[in-house]
Design a protein around this motif. Structure first.
Motif, PDB file in Angstrom:
ATOM      1  N   TRP A 283      60.053  23.915  78.016  1.00 46.22           N
ATOM      2  CA  TRP A 283      60.354  24.749  79.354  1.00 46.22           C
ATOM      3  C   TRP A 283      59.221  25.972  79.253  1.00 46.22           C
ATOM      4  CZ3 TRP A 283      65.506  27.038  81.110  1.00 46.22           C
ATOM      5  CH2 TRP A 283      65.536  27.403  82.301  1.00 46.22           C
TER       6      TRP A 283
ATOM      7  N   TYR B 270      68.666  19.663  80.419  1.00 43.51           N
ATOM      8  CA  TYR B 270      68.390  20.352  81.299  1.00 43.51           C
ATOM      9  C   TYR B 270      69.192  20.212  82.583  1.00 43.51           C
ATOM     10  CZ  TYR B 270      65.190  23.257  84.443  1.00 43.51           C
ATOM     11  OH  TYR B 270      64.747  24.152  85.578  1.00 43.51           O
TER      12      TYR B 270
ATOM     13  N   ILE C 182      70.427  22.702  85.642  1.00 44.74           N
ATOM     14  CA  ILE C 182      70.119  22.129  87.055  1.00 44.74           C
ATOM     15  C   ILE C 182      71.888  22.183  87.569  1.00 44.74           C
ATOM     16  CG2 ILE C 182      69.639  20.455  88.411  1.00 44.74           C
ATOM     17  CD1 ILE C 182      67.384  21.931  87.563  1.00 44.74           C
TER      18      ILE C 182
ATOM     19  N   LEU D 261      70.210  29.721  92.420  1.00 43.95           N
ATOM     20  CA  LEU D 261      68.740  29.635  92.028  1.00 43.95           C
ATOM     21  C   LEU D 261      68.033  31.071  91.919  1.00 43.95           C
ATOM     22  CD1 LEU D 261      66.376  27.825  91.591  1.00 43.95           C
ATOM     23  CD2 LEU D 261      65.870  27.942  93.947  1.00 43.95           C
TER      24      LEU D 261
ATOM     25  N   CYS E  63      60.632  25.923  86.405  1.00 37.34           N
ATOM     26  CA  CYS E  63      61.542  25.027  86.436  1.00 37.34           C
ATOM     27  C   CYS E  63      61.034  24.063  85.162  1.00 37.34           C
ATOM     28  CB  CYS E  63      61.545  24.475  87.633  1.00 37.34           C
ATOM     29  SG  CYS E  63      62.155  22.728  87.840  1.00 37.34           S
TER      30      CYS E  63
ATOM     31  N   GLN F 203      59.295  21.033  86.856  1.00 34.03           N
ATOM     32  CA  GLN F 203      57.868  21.198  87.575  1.00 34.03           C
ATOM     33  C   GLN F 203      57.069  21.478  86.458  1.00 34.03           C
ATOM     34  OE1 GLN F 203      57.083  25.084  89.825  1.00 34.03           O
ATOM     35  NE2 GLN F 203      57.480  23.686  91.543  1.00 34.03           N
TER      36      GLN F 203
ATOM     37  N   GLN G 109      60.088  24.449  95.512  1.00 31.02           N
ATOM     38  CA  GLN G 109      59.022  24.042  94.762  1.00 31.02           C
ATOM     39  C   GLN G 109      58.214  25.442  94.779  1.00 31.02           C
ATOM     40  OE1 GLN G 109      59.204  21.711  92.605  1.00 31.02           O
ATOM     41  NE2 GLN G 109      61.152  21.451  93.234  1.00 31.02           N
TER      42      GLN G 109
ATOM     43  N   LEU H 179      59.643  28.247  92.842  1.00 35.15           N
ATOM     44  CA  LEU H 179      59.525  27.998  91.334  1.00 35.15           C
ATOM     45  C   LEU H 179      58.174  28.141  90.656  1.00 35.15           C
ATOM     46  CD1 LEU H 179      62.029  25.064  91.482  1.00 35.15           C
ATOM     47  CD2 LEU H 179      62.431  27.026  90.331  1.00 35.15           C
TER      48      LEU H 179
END
Length: 197
Positions: A21, A62, A67, A91, A104, A107, A165, A168
């Motif tokens: 991560w 994860y 999540i 979030l 994330c 991502q 997105q 993040l």
């Protein structure tokens, strides 16, 4: 027959998740992983297989922990717009908390120059599942007549996915916490406007 592992496998998997991560797949060398997990190479390979398999296990972990906790409101049947608001609250809390500056994991992996194919499939599946959960919440709101008639559900889903997105990615690039709070406040106000008067 080898000795059983003398460590907590889930704890080591959690540590590996944090390494991927923070650094991504390519930058997380086997030695970096060994150092972070406090395992030698033999123990690492024996417990988790190669680096790519460890990444896939970390992505699954994860999804099942981070999540799942963030998206928990979207798992409730018939959650409607309130479920989406609570998901966004979760979030924001995650992004403002410890490790939030990493953005994330999915991502991070998707943005690698050559991510492993199995990892890409997991990431794609994760985004698709989020879309389905948002759809279920919006459909529930429409069924209860709490969603305005002029709100296009497929368009609203894409709007939410793209915005999530974006925030993040912005968080990983170092957006200020105060700016993040303003963004989420605006997004929640906008979603409140989707409510049927």
């Amino acid at each position: 027959m080898g000795r059983p592992a003398s460590f907590d496998r889930q704890d080591k998997l959690h540590q590996a998740m944090k390494v991927f991560w923070r650094y991504g797949y390519e930058a997380a060398s086997v030695q970096v992983l060994c150092d972070a997990l406090k395992l030698n190479r033999f123990s690492l390979y024996n417990a988790f297989g190669d680096k790519e398999r460890l990444l896939n296990l970390a992505l699954d972990h994860y999804g099942n922990t981070v999540i799942r906790r963030i998206q928990e409101p979207l798992y409730e049947p018939g959650g409607g717009l309130d479920a989406i608001r609570r998901y966004l609250n979760n979030l924001e809390e995650a992004l403002q908390g410890k490790g939030g500056e990493w953005g994330c994991l999915m991502q991070v992996i998707a943005s690698e120059s050559r991510p492993p194919e199995a990892a890409v499939q997991r990431v794609t599946h994760g985004y698709a599942q989020l879309g389905l959960r948002l759809d279920a919440a919006l459909q529930a709101a429409r069924k209860r007549q709490s969603l305005r008639d002029d709100i296009d559900i497929p368009g609203a889903i894409q709007f939410l996915l793209v915005n999530v997105q974006g925030v993040l990615a912005s968080r990983r690039r170092g957006v200020l916490s105060s700016d993040l709070a303003l963004y989420f406040q605006f997004l929640r106000t906008l979603i409140a406007s989707w409510q049927q008067p």
